[in-house]
Design a protein around this motif. Structure first.
Motif, short mmCIF file in Angstrom:
data_model
loop_
_atom_site.label_atom_id
_atom_site.label_comp_id
_atom_site.label_asym_id
_atom_site.label_seq_id
_atom_site.Cartn_x
_atom_site.Cartn_y
_atom_site.Cartn_z
N ALA A 106 46.47 -17.08 16.99
CA ALA A 106 46.33 -18.32 17.76
C ALA A 106 47.09 -19.48 17.10
O ALA A 106 47.50 -20.41 17.78
N LEU A 107 47.29 -19.39 15.78
CA LEU A 107 48.06 -20.43 15.09
C LEU A 107 49.51 -20.45 15.57
O LEU A 107 50.10 -21.51 15.73
N GLN A 108 50.08 -19.27 15.80
CA GLN A 108 51.46 -19.20 16.30
C GLN A 108 51.55 -19.74 17.73
O GLN A 108 52.48 -20.46 18.06
N VAL A 109 50.59 -19.38 18.56
CA VAL A 109 50.56 -19.89 19.93
C VAL A 109 50.43 -21.41 19.91
O VAL A 109 51.12 -22.13 20.64
N GLN A 110 49.56 -21.90 19.04
CA GLN A 110 49.34 -23.34 18.92
C GLN A 110 50.64 -24.05 18.49
O GLN A 110 51.03 -25.06 19.08
N ALA A 111 51.32 -23.51 17.48
CA ALA A 111 52.54 -24.13 16.97
C ALA A 111 53.65 -24.11 18.02
O ALA A 111 54.37 -25.11 18.19
N GLU A 112 53.81 -23.01 18.73
CA GLU A 112 54.85 -22.92 19.76
C GLU A 112 54.56 -23.89 20.92
O GLU A 112 55.46 -24.57 21.41
#
Length: 153
Positions: A106-112
Motif C-alpha cells: 500500500a505504500l507504493q500505491v500511496q506514493a504513486e
C-alpha cells in the motif's frame, strides 16, 4: 523527456503583460463554454473530490470542458491516495511476504497516487507554489474562455 525550462506563460497573460505581438499565439484554440459535469465512470470517492474542487476551479475559468479527463485523473489519484493511506494507517509498514518481511504494498500505491496527484494538481494551480504566479479576479468580468474569472498576471 519532457520540455525543459519554466512552463510557458498562457496566451491571456502574454496579452495582459504586453508581450511582443510576434510572441503571442493569436490562433490558440479556446475551449467552448459548456456545462462541466463529472464523467459517469468516475468512482464515488473521486466524485466526492470533484464535487468539492470543481466548482471553484470552474468559477475562476481554470477548469474547462477540455480539462475534464485530466481533472478526473487528479480526483481518482487523490481518491487512491486516501484509500492507500487508510490501508497503511490500519496495518504495519512491514508485512509478511513470500520471502519474509517486505514493505507494505500500500505504500507504493500511496506514493504513486501522490506523484500523479501532485503532477496534475500543478496543472490546475492547486498547490501554493503553482498558485503564486497566477492571479484571478473573481467577479462579473468574463475571461476569453467564458468563465467568470479574469486572469491578471
Amino acid at each position: 523527456m519532457g520540455k525543459r525550462g519554466p512552463a510557458a506563460k498562457p496566451t491571456s497573460l502574454r496579452v495582459l503583460h504586453g508581450d511582443r505581438a510576434d510572441r503571442i499565439n493569436h490562433s490558440e484554440p479556446v475551449p467552448p463554454a459548456q456545462e462541466i459535469t463529472c464523467p459517469d465512470w468516475a468512482s464515488d470517492a473521486a466524485r466526492a473530490i470533484w464535487d468539492r474542487l470543481a466548482p471553484g476551479l470552474e468559477q475562476r475559468g481554470v477548469l474547462t470542458a477540455w480539462d475534464l479527463d485530466a481533472f478526473l485523473i487528479l480526483c481518482e489519484a487523490l481518491a487512491r491516495y486516501r484509500s492507500a493511506t487508510a490501508l497503511v494507517n490500519g496495518s504495519a509498514l512491514l508485512v509478511q511476504g513470500g520471502s519474509g518481511l517486505m514493505r507494505n504494498p500500500a505504500l507504493q500505491v500511496q506514493a504513486e497516487a501522490e506523484r500523479v496527484f501532485l503532477q496534475y494538481a500543478a496543472r490546475f494551480g492547486l498547490t501554493p507554489s503553482d498558485r503564486q504566479s497566477i492571479k484571478v479576479e473573481v467577479g462579473g468580468d468574463q475571461n476569453q474562455r467564458g468563465g467568470p474569472g479574469r486572469l491578471l498576471s
